[in-house]
Design a protein around this motif. Sequence first.
Motif, PDB file in Angstrom:
ATOM      1  N   ASP A   1      -6.094  -1.364  -4.767  1.00  0.00           N
ATOM      2  CA  ASP A   1      -5.502  -1.859  -3.518  1.00  0.00           C
ATOM      3  C   ASP A   1      -6.388  -2.950  -2.916  1.00  0.00           C
ATOM      4  OD1 ASP A   1      -4.073  -2.309  -1.253  1.00  0.00           O
ATOM      5  OD2 ASP A   1      -4.112  -0.232  -0.535  1.00  0.00           O
ATOM      6  N   GLU A   2      -6.023  -4.185  -3.085  1.00  0.00           N
ATOM      7  CA  GLU A   2      -6.775  -5.343  -2.579  1.00  0.00           C
ATOM      8  C   GLU A   2      -8.274  -5.186  -2.835  1.00  0.00           C
ATOM      9  OE1 GLU A   2      -5.279  -7.614   0.281  1.00  0.00           O
ATOM     10  OE2 GLU A   2      -3.402  -6.549   0.593  1.00  0.00           O
TER      11      GLU A   2
ATOM     12  N   THR B   1       0.833  -1.206   0.000  1.00  0.00           N
ATOM     13  CA  THR B   1       0.000   0.000   0.000  1.00  0.00           C
ATOM     14  C   THR B   1       0.865   1.252   0.000  1.00  0.00           C
ATOM     15  OG1 THR B   1      -1.823  -1.132   1.092  1.00  0.00           O
ATOM     16  CG2 THR B   1      -1.774   1.252   1.298  1.00  0.00           C
TER      17      THR B   1
END
Length: 360
Positions: A158-159, A43
């Motif tokens: 992001d995920e 991240t």
Amino acid sequence: MIEVKLDKVSKQFNGARGVENVDIHIQPGEFFTFLGPSGCGKTTTLRMIAGFYYPTEGRIMFGENNVTYTPPNKRNTGMVFQNYALFPHMTVFENIAFGLQVRKQSKAEIMDKVTRAQKLVHLDGYGDRRIDQLSGGQQQRVALARALVIEPNILLLDEPLSNLDAKLREETRLEIKRLQLELGITTIYVTHDQAEAMSMSDRIMVMKDGIVQQIGTPHDIYNRPVNRFVASFIGESNLWEGTVERMEGDSVYVRTSSDVLIAGLAANASPECRLALGSKVTVSVRPESIREAAASERGLENILAGKVLMSEFTGVSVNYVAQVGTLPIKAMFIGPGQRMRHRDEDIAFAVPKESVYFVE
Ligand SMILES: Nc1ncnc2c1ncn2[C@@H]1O[C@H](COP(=O)(O)OP(=O)(O)O)[C@@H](O)[C@H]1O
Ligand SMILES: [Mg+2]
């Protein structure tokens, strides 16, 4: 389509390592994934590319532009956050339109673009629904539409699937890949899930503790892991420690600490692995590369006779945990017609020489 370059980028938080010395060159239109366990710096790296963090050291380039210290709203990236960060009381339309309104586009233009974005993610007709009336999968698609509607040069994810259940995750994974191919947009994807990374990416960067371990295609990473961490994090692997006992032509013979001799090819060594007489190495063998040996093969090179500790039938394969002397071995026999062997039965494995890989 635009290329993204990180030039020896590091980020510290009050002197503690976030990430260190990330050096990557992402091609225009590439699907590039940051993969690693929680806390490895995925991240942090993504946020520096989006402009939410500035690096402590290094340089970030979008094409010819140095954007290292450019604020996020001047980078033209579209970002999907792990928790989607949608406005729950606003409608689907309002959520998707938000970025365009901030950019002061005309009503007609906003209507046109939002409608197209909704179509792209299969949410036509959902414009008036409120976010809190949608399923997790639909919310995820709103977040994706919101990121895409501004026509970003780079898509940052992001995920994005981590809040979805397993089945939906798989469907959405294909959906994201389809969109990315259709739009040809340079995409950077963050995940801790190796299956996701393997199935979607052109290239993967594997990270651990803020340090890049390996950058390569899914094929490279899987078949030629540079170290023990990568070998164990991506898929399953037998990892056996041993000492090089003999080198002969193309072949290397390693005596494992449990006194089993394994033969492999010298060419199958990671760059970090120095093969020399007496050197300590880790042998990595994928369970699915192992097959059952015939009785006639006993005593030959790489034929390991042992006992079954555990066996399971998964539908596509029979999986074994077994022991060869004191050497633990995991094997996966794929395909129909496998005779299942049970606990304490004898079993012999054949380890193909070309699937033996030496790391560290
Ligand atoms: N805002 C922050 N302040 C202090 N430390 C942070 C901050 N963001 C991340 N870190 C630290 O940096 C490291 C990497 O975190 P992160 O990039 O979030 O990992 P990942 O996304 O791979 O789970 C961790 O040790 C984390 O605690
Ligand atoms: Mg993270």
